[in-house]
Design a protein around this motif. Structure first.
Motif, PDB file in Angstrom:
ATOM      1  N   UNK A   1      -8.348  27.250  -6.818  1.00 11.93           N
ATOM      2  CA  UNK A   1      -7.779  26.165  -7.623  1.00 11.93           C
ATOM      3  C   UNK A   1      -7.447  24.965  -6.737  1.00 11.93           C
ATOM      4  N   UNK A   2      -6.824  25.217  -5.577  1.00 11.91           N
ATOM      5  CA  UNK A   2      -6.450  24.157  -4.636  1.00 11.91           C
ATOM      6  C   UNK A   2      -7.703  23.400  -4.176  1.00 11.91           C
ATOM      7  N   UNK A   3      -8.737  24.132  -3.799  1.00 10.77           N
ATOM      8  CA  UNK A   3      -9.988  23.516  -3.351  1.00 10.77           C
ATOM      9  C   UNK A   3     -10.548  22.586  -4.434  1.00 10.77           C
ATOM     10  N   UNK A   4     -10.613  23.083  -5.662  1.00  7.68           N
ATOM     11  CA  UNK A   4     -11.157  22.282  -6.762  1.00  7.68           C
ATOM     12  C   UNK A   4     -10.295  21.053  -7.052  1.00  7.68           C
ATOM     13  N   UNK A   5      -8.988  21.226  -7.077  1.00  9.10           N
ATOM     14  CA  UNK A   5      -8.081  20.140  -7.437  1.00  9.10           C
ATOM     15  C   UNK A   5      -8.086  19.031  -6.388  1.00  9.10           C
ATOM     16  N   UNK A   6      -8.132  19.387  -5.112  1.00  4.79           N
ATOM     17  CA  UNK A   6      -8.178  18.366  -4.056  1.00  4.79           C
ATOM     18  C   UNK A   6      -9.477  17.574  -4.151  1.00  4.79           C
ATOM     19  N   UNK A   7     -10.577  18.249  -4.424  1.00  4.03           N
ATOM     20  CA  UNK A   7     -11.849  17.540  -4.596  1.00  4.03           C
ATOM     21  C   UNK A   7     -11.791  16.572  -5.769  1.00  4.03           C
ATOM     22  N   UNK A   8     -11.039  16.917  -6.802  1.00  2.80           N
ATOM     23  CA  UNK A   8     -10.910  16.037  -7.972  1.00  2.80           C
ATOM     24  C   UNK A   8      -9.921  14.891  -7.704  1.00  2.80           C
TER      25      UNK A   8
ATOM     26  N   UNK B   1       0.846  -1.191   0.000  1.00  5.36           N
ATOM     27  CA  UNK B   1       0.000   0.000   0.000  1.00  5.36           C
ATOM     28  C   UNK B   1       0.882   1.243   0.000  1.00  5.36           C
ATOM     29  N   UNK B   2       0.619   2.109  -0.912  1.00  2.00           N
ATOM     30  CA  UNK B   2       1.277   3.410  -0.940  1.00  2.00           C
ATOM     31  C   UNK B   2       0.193   4.475  -0.908  1.00  2.00           C
ATOM     32  N   UNK B   3       0.566   5.641  -0.477  1.00  2.00           N
ATOM     33  CA  UNK B   3      -0.410   6.711  -0.338  1.00  2.00           C
ATOM     34  C   UNK B   3      -0.383   7.668  -1.525  1.00  2.00           C
ATOM     35  N   UNK B   4      -1.514   8.293  -1.765  1.00  3.20           N
ATOM     36  CA  UNK B   4      -1.598   9.403  -2.702  1.00  3.20           C
ATOM     37  C   UNK B   4      -1.520  10.659  -1.851  1.00  3.20           C
ATOM     38  N   UNK B   5      -0.417  11.388  -1.985  1.00  4.31           N
ATOM     39  CA  UNK B   5      -0.139  12.545  -1.143  1.00  4.31           C
ATOM     40  C   UNK B   5      -0.208  13.817  -1.978  1.00  4.31           C
ATOM     41  N   UNK B   6      -0.893  14.811  -1.459  1.00  4.96           N
ATOM     42  CA  UNK B   6      -1.018  16.093  -2.148  1.00  4.96           C
ATOM     43  C   UNK B   6      -0.334  17.167  -1.305  1.00  4.96           C
ATOM     44  N   UNK B   7       0.713  17.769  -1.864  1.00  9.05           N
ATOM     45  CA  UNK B   7       1.425  18.868  -1.218  1.00  9.05           C
ATOM     46  C   UNK B   7       0.942  20.176  -1.839  1.00  9.05           C
ATOM     47  N   UNK B   8       0.644  21.143  -0.997  1.00 11.98           N
ATOM     48  CA  UNK B   8       0.117  22.428  -1.468  1.00 11.98           C
ATOM     49  C   UNK B   8       1.130  23.524  -1.198  1.00 11.98           C
ATOM     50  N   UNK B   9       1.564  24.185  -2.279  1.00 13.72           N
ATOM     51  CA  UNK B   9       2.525  25.278  -2.166  1.00 13.72           C
ATOM     52  C   UNK B   9       1.839  26.588  -1.831  1.00 13.72           C
ATOM     53  N   UNK B  10       2.611  27.651  -1.934  1.00 16.96           N
ATOM     54  CA  UNK B  10       2.078  28.984  -1.658  1.00 16.96           C
ATOM     55  C   UNK B  10       1.737  29.676  -2.969  1.00 16.96           C
ATOM     56  N   UNK B  11       1.113  30.823  -2.861  1.00 17.20           N
ATOM     57  CA  UNK B  11       0.817  31.626  -4.046  1.00 17.20           C
ATOM     58  C   UNK B  11       1.932  32.634  -4.286  1.00 17.20           C
ATOM     59  N   UNK B  12       3.121  32.341  -3.773  1.00 23.51           N
ATOM     60  CA  UNK B  12       4.240  33.266  -3.926  1.00 23.51           C
ATOM     61  C   UNK B  12       5.152  32.944  -5.094  1.00 23.51           C
ATOM     62  N   UNK B  13       5.632  31.709  -5.161  1.00 21.66           N
ATOM     63  CA  UNK B  13       6.622  31.307  -6.160  1.00 21.66           C
ATOM     64  C   UNK B  13       6.244  29.923  -6.681  1.00 21.66           C
TER      65      UNK B  13
ATOM     66  N   UNK C   1      -5.928  27.334   3.564  1.00 16.39           N
ATOM     67  CA  UNK C   1      -7.332  27.410   3.948  1.00 16.39           C
ATOM     68  C   UNK C   1      -8.201  26.709   2.898  1.00 16.39           C
ATOM     69  N   UNK C   2      -7.910  26.939   1.618  1.00 16.54           N
ATOM     70  CA  UNK C   2      -8.628  26.232   0.553  1.00 16.54           C
ATOM     71  C   UNK C   2      -8.414  24.728   0.654  1.00 16.54           C
ATOM     72  N   UNK C   3      -7.182  24.331   0.971  1.00 16.70           N
ATOM     73  CA  UNK C   3      -6.861  22.908   1.134  1.00 16.70           C
ATOM     74  C   UNK C   3      -7.602  22.323   2.327  1.00 16.70           C
ATOM     75  N   UNK C   4      -7.661  23.085   3.421  1.00 15.93           N
ATOM     76  CA  UNK C   4      -8.374  22.614   4.615  1.00 15.93           C
ATOM     77  C   UNK C   4      -9.861  22.411   4.325  1.00 15.93           C
ATOM     78  N   UNK C   5     -10.482  23.374   3.654  1.00 14.21           N
ATOM     79  CA  UNK C   5     -11.911  23.253   3.351  1.00 14.21           C
ATOM     80  C   UNK C   5     -12.192  22.025   2.495  1.00 14.21           C
ATOM     81  N   UNK C   6     -11.361  21.799   1.485  1.00 15.79           N
ATOM     82  CA  UNK C   6     -11.552  20.625   0.622  1.00 15.79           C
ATOM     83  C   UNK C   6     -11.325  19.341   1.410  1.00 15.79           C
ATOM     84  N   UNK C   7     -10.281  19.314   2.230  1.00 19.24           N
ATOM     85  CA  UNK C   7      -9.977  18.125   3.028  1.00 19.24           C
ATOM     86  C   UNK C   7     -11.105  17.811   4.007  1.00 19.24           C
ATOM     87  N   UNK C   8     -11.587  18.847   4.685  1.00 23.84           N
ATOM     88  CA  UNK C   8     -12.658  18.645   5.662  1.00 23.84           C
ATOM     89  C   UNK C   8     -13.937  18.150   4.996  1.00 23.84           C
ATOM     90  N   UNK C   9     -14.230  18.656   3.802  1.00 23.13           N
ATOM     91  CA  UNK C   9     -15.465  18.255   3.115  1.00 23.13           C
ATOM     92  C   UNK C   9     -15.397  16.809   2.629  1.00 23.13           C
TER      93      UNK C   9
END
Length: 143
Positions: free
Chosen positions: A100-107, A14-26, A122-130
């Motif tokens: 974008x992060x919210x939509x992509x995590x849901x997908x 078993x391996x995990x599908x991991x999603x790392x979320x960067x910043x909107x800076x660079x 925050x977008x990642x948290x909302x998608x994760x919680x939902x």
């Protein structure tokens, strides 16, 4: 022996599908600067070496690619990008990236989400919680 150690996962295959979320800076990988982005880039590379399906959500580069595979890591690029940003652009960029992060995590529906910035996080948290997806937040802000 803990049920969550690496040997247990190895035996099960078993391996995990991991999603790392960067910043909107660079964008990741960074072309210059970006200590947080360099950290995420290296973390993603090493998770992929452990055969985890690793996805990175980051800003687009000037090429406007929406997806790019570097090594075994899949980079999803989104949010607004402008060559000549206005002063108001910074706020637009942060919130468009969070959306974008919210939509992509849901997908993607990863097994775990690890965010590294506030507004996108925050977008990642909302998608994760939902979706009842475990969520990890690492602050790189010294304040």
């Amino acid at each position: 022996m803990s049920a969550w150690n690496d040997d247990h996962f190895e035996k099960l295959g078993v391996k995990m599908k991991i999603c790392l979320v960067g910043s909107a800076g660079v964008p990741i990988p960074p072309e210059y600067g970006g200590a947080t982005e360099l950290h995420i880039y290296e973390l993603a590379r090493n998770l992929a070496k452990l055969n985890h399906k690793t996805h990175v959500l980051t800003l687009p580069k000037k090429s406007h690619l929406t997806e790019e595979k570097l090594g075994e890591v899949l980079y999803h690029r989104g949010g607004w990008y402008r060559d000549n940003p206005s002063r108001a652009y910074a706020l637009e960029k942060h919130f468009s990236f969070a959306y974008f992060v919210f939509q992509k995590i849901n997908k993607l529906r990863p097994d775990v989400v690890h965010a590294h910035s506030g507004i996108a996080g925050f977008g990642a948290y909302l998608a994760s919680a939902s979706r009842n997806i475990p969520f990890v937040f690492t602050s790189h802000d010294p304040h």
